[in-house]
Each structure stands twice: as structure tokens, then as C-alpha cells.
Design a protein around this motif. Structure first.
Motif, PDB file in Angstrom:
ATOM      1  N   ARG A 150       0.832  -1.211   0.000  1.00 34.81           N
ATOM      2  CA  ARG A 150       0.000   0.000   0.000  1.00 34.81           C
ATOM      3  C   ARG A 150       0.861   1.253   0.000  1.00 34.81           C
ATOM      4  NH1 ARG A 150      -5.602  -1.149   3.049  1.00 34.81           N
ATOM      5  NH2 ARG A 150      -6.156  -2.890   1.707  1.00 34.81           N
ATOM      6  N   GLU A 151       1.947   1.222   0.771  1.00 36.54           N
ATOM      7  CA  GLU A 151       2.856   2.373   0.770  1.00 36.54           C
ATOM      8  C   GLU A 151       3.441   2.571  -0.626  1.00 36.54           C
ATOM      9  OE1 GLU A 151       5.755   1.569   3.801  1.00 36.54           O
ATOM     10  OE2 GLU A 151       4.367   2.027   5.441  1.00 36.54           O
ATOM     11  N   SER A 152       3.818   1.466  -1.262  1.00 39.68           N
ATOM     12  CA  SER A 152       4.377   1.543  -2.618  1.00 39.68           C
ATOM     13  C   SER A 152       3.335   2.084  -3.602  1.00 39.68           C
ATOM     14  CB  SER A 152       4.853   0.158  -3.045  1.00 39.68           C
ATOM     15  OG  SER A 152       5.288   0.174  -4.376  1.00 39.68           O
ATOM     16  N   GLN A 153       2.100   1.585  -3.487  1.00 35.96           N
ATOM     17  CA  GLN A 153       1.027   2.080  -4.357  1.00 35.96           C
ATOM     18  C   GLN A 153       0.772   3.565  -4.117  1.00 35.96           C
ATOM     19  OE1 GLN A 153      -2.284  -0.465  -3.435  1.00 35.96           O
ATOM     20  NE2 GLN A 153      -1.781  -1.947  -5.062  1.00 35.96           N
ATOM     21  N   GLN A 154       0.804   3.968  -2.844  1.00 35.13           N
ATOM     22  CA  GLN A 154       0.574   5.372  -2.516  1.00 35.13           C
ATOM     23  C   GLN A 154       1.662   6.242  -3.144  1.00 35.13           C
ATOM     24  OE1 GLN A 154       0.614   6.222   1.682  1.00 35.13           O
ATOM     25  NE2 GLN A 154      -0.389   8.192   1.434  1.00 35.13           N
ATOM     26  N   GLN A 155       2.906   5.787  -3.054  1.00 32.38           N
ATOM     27  CA  GLN A 155       3.999   6.550  -3.657  1.00 32.38           C
ATOM     28  C   GLN A 155       3.825   6.632  -5.179  1.00 32.38           C
ATOM     29  OE1 GLN A 155       7.569   4.605  -2.333  1.00 32.38           O
ATOM     30  NE2 GLN A 155       7.556   5.600  -0.319  1.00 32.38           N
ATOM     31  N   GLN A 156       3.429   5.518  -5.786  1.00 29.72           N
ATOM     32  CA  GLN A 156       3.219   5.518  -7.242  1.00 29.72           C
ATOM     33  C   GLN A 156       2.096   6.479  -7.625  1.00 29.72           C
ATOM     34  OE1 GLN A 156       2.486   1.427  -8.240  1.00 29.72           O
ATOM     35  NE2 GLN A 156       4.654   0.849  -8.158  1.00 29.72           N
ATOM     36  N   LEU A 157       1.017   6.467  -6.829  1.00 29.19           N
ATOM     37  CA  LEU A 157      -0.092   7.372  -7.115  1.00 29.19           C
ATOM     38  C   LEU A 157       0.313   8.832  -6.932  1.00 29.19           C
ATOM     39  CD1 LEU A 157      -3.095   5.422  -5.541  1.00 29.19           C
ATOM     40  CD2 LEU A 157      -2.600   5.774  -7.976  1.00 29.19           C
ATOM     41  N   GLN A 158       1.133   9.109  -5.922  1.00 33.02           N
ATOM     42  CA  GLN A 158       1.606  10.477  -5.708  1.00 33.02           C
ATOM     43  C   GLN A 158       2.478  10.931  -6.883  1.00 33.02           C
ATOM     44  OE1 GLN A 158       3.479  10.281  -1.847  1.00 33.02           O
ATOM     45  NE2 GLN A 158       1.574  10.791  -0.768  1.00 33.02           N
ATOM     46  N   VAL A 159       3.312  10.012  -7.365  1.00 34.23           N
ATOM     47  CA  VAL A 159       4.140  10.343  -8.531  1.00 34.23           C
ATOM     48  C   VAL A 159       3.242  10.591  -9.739  1.00 34.23           C
ATOM     49  CG1 VAL A 159       5.823   9.390 -10.186  1.00 34.23           C
ATOM     50  CG2 VAL A 159       6.213   9.171  -7.726  1.00 34.23           C
ATOM     51  N   LEU A 160       2.228   9.764  -9.924  1.00 36.06           N
ATOM     52  CA  LEU A 160       1.307   9.921 -11.046  1.00 36.06           C
ATOM     53  C   LEU A 160       0.546  11.250 -10.948  1.00 36.06           C
ATOM     54  CD1 LEU A 160       0.159   8.526 -13.570  1.00 36.06           C
ATOM     55  CD2 LEU A 160      -1.574   7.487 -12.096  1.00 36.06           C
ATOM     56  N   ILE A 161       0.109  11.608  -9.732  1.00 34.19           N
ATOM     57  CA  ILE A 161      -0.569  12.891  -9.532  1.00 34.19           C
ATOM     58  C   ILE A 161       0.364  14.039  -9.875  1.00 34.19           C
ATOM     59  CG2 ILE A 161      -1.494  14.439  -7.750  1.00 34.19           C
ATOM     60  CD1 ILE A 161      -2.687  11.940  -6.392  1.00 34.19           C
ATOM     61  N   LEU A 162       1.594  13.931  -9.428  1.00 30.48           N
ATOM     62  CA  LEU A 162       2.577  14.971  -9.720  1.00 30.48           C
ATOM     63  C   LEU A 162       2.797  15.089 -11.232  1.00 30.48           C
ATOM     64  CD1 LEU A 162       4.494  17.055  -8.460  1.00 30.48           C
ATOM     65  CD2 LEU A 162       6.221  15.260  -8.340  1.00 30.48           C
ATOM     66  N   GLU A 163       2.923  13.959 -11.916  1.00 31.13           N
ATOM     67  CA  GLU A 163       3.104  13.984 -13.367  1.00 31.13           C
ATOM     68  C   GLU A 163       1.893  14.627 -14.059  1.00 31.13           C
ATOM     69  OE1 GLU A 163       3.777   9.911 -14.524  1.00 31.13           O
ATOM     70  OE2 GLU A 163       5.867   9.934 -13.839  1.00 31.13           O
ATOM     71  N   LYS A 164       0.698  14.275 -13.615  1.00 38.63           N
ATOM     72  CA  LYS A 164      -0.520  14.831 -14.214  1.00 38.63           C
ATOM     73  C   LYS A 164      -0.604  16.333 -13.958  1.00 38.63           C
ATOM     74  CE  LYS A 164      -2.258  11.066 -15.870  1.00 38.63           C
ATOM     75  NZ  LYS A 164      -2.488  10.849 -17.275  1.00 38.63           N
ATOM     76  N   LYS A 165      -0.178  16.751 -12.760  1.00 39.51           N
ATOM     77  CA  LYS A 165      -0.171  18.179 -12.439  1.00 39.51           C
ATOM     78  C   LYS A 165       0.768  18.924 -13.385  1.00 39.51           C
ATOM     79  CE  LYS A 165      -1.094  19.436  -7.669  1.00 39.51           C
ATOM     80  NZ  LYS A 165      -0.485  19.684  -6.367  1.00 39.51           N
TER      81      LYS A 165
END
Length: 111
Positions: free
Chosen positions: A86-101
Motif C-alpha cells: 500500500r505504501e508503494s502504491q501510494q507513492q506511485q499514485l503520488q508520482v502519477l498525480i505529480l506527473e498529471k499536475k
């Protein structure tokens, strides 16, 4: 000869007037002791059966506790694994959000 004279010579008469080489009182005590010893041995055997049963119950309980312990350790390790995933998924999602931003800002900036 009377019974007292025989007694001095190590000969005795029992209740059936049979000649014995052992004093009837001593013979009676010996028989009583023999019976008490038999009862004691029987009680020890019964106690041993009870102890064996108790040991078997404790052994079975030990096996069940060991199984539960292994199961608990497996569950704990699985929980740690899920937490890390879950921590890994959260980090991946944060990176994805940052990329989308960044993409969004980029597209707004270049319009």
C-alpha cells in the motif's frame, strides 16, 4: 511342652494350631504390610495413568498453540507485506498525480 517353650525355640502355633517358624503376630503384620504395599502400588499405577493422560493433553495443547503461533506469524508477515504494498502504491499514485499536475500546468502554460 507348652507354647511358651516352643516360642523360645522359634516354633509357634497359629490359629489353626499348625506349627510355624514365624511368630503369628509377625506373620500377621507381614501380611498387612504386603496388602498395604499392593494398595500403594495400585494407587501409584493409577496415578501414573492420570499423569500420562495429563501429559498427552498438554502435548496436544502444545501442538495446537504452536500451530496458532505459526499462523499468527504468517498473518503478521502478510499484514506487513500488504502495508508495504500500500505504501508503494501510494507513492506511485503520488508520482502519477505529480506527473498529471505537471502535464496540466504545461498544457495551460503553452496554450
Amino acid at each position: 511342652m507348652n507354647a511358651e517353650t516352643f516360642g523360645k525355640n522359634g516354633l509357634y502355633f497359629d490359629e489353626l494350631n499348625k506349627i510355624r517358624i514365624l511368630d503369628p503376630a509377625v506373620a500377621q503384620e507381614t501380611n498387612e504390610l504386603k496388602e498395604e504395599c499392593k494398595e500403594f502400588v495400585d494407587k501409584i499405577a493409577e496415578f501414573q495413568k492420570i499423569v500420562d493422560g495429563f501429559i498427552q493433553i498438554v502435548d496436544n495443547l502444545e501442538k495446537e498453540v504452536e500451530k496458532a503461533k505459526v499462523k499468527a506469524l504468517g498473518s503478521r508477515n502478510q499484514l506487513k507485506s500488504v502495508t508495504k504494498q500500500r505504501e508503494s502504491q501510494q507513492q506511485q499514485l503520488q508520482v502519477l498525480i505529480l506527473e498529471k499536475k505537471i502535464q496540466l500546468e504545461s498544457s495551460l502554460y503553452f496554450k
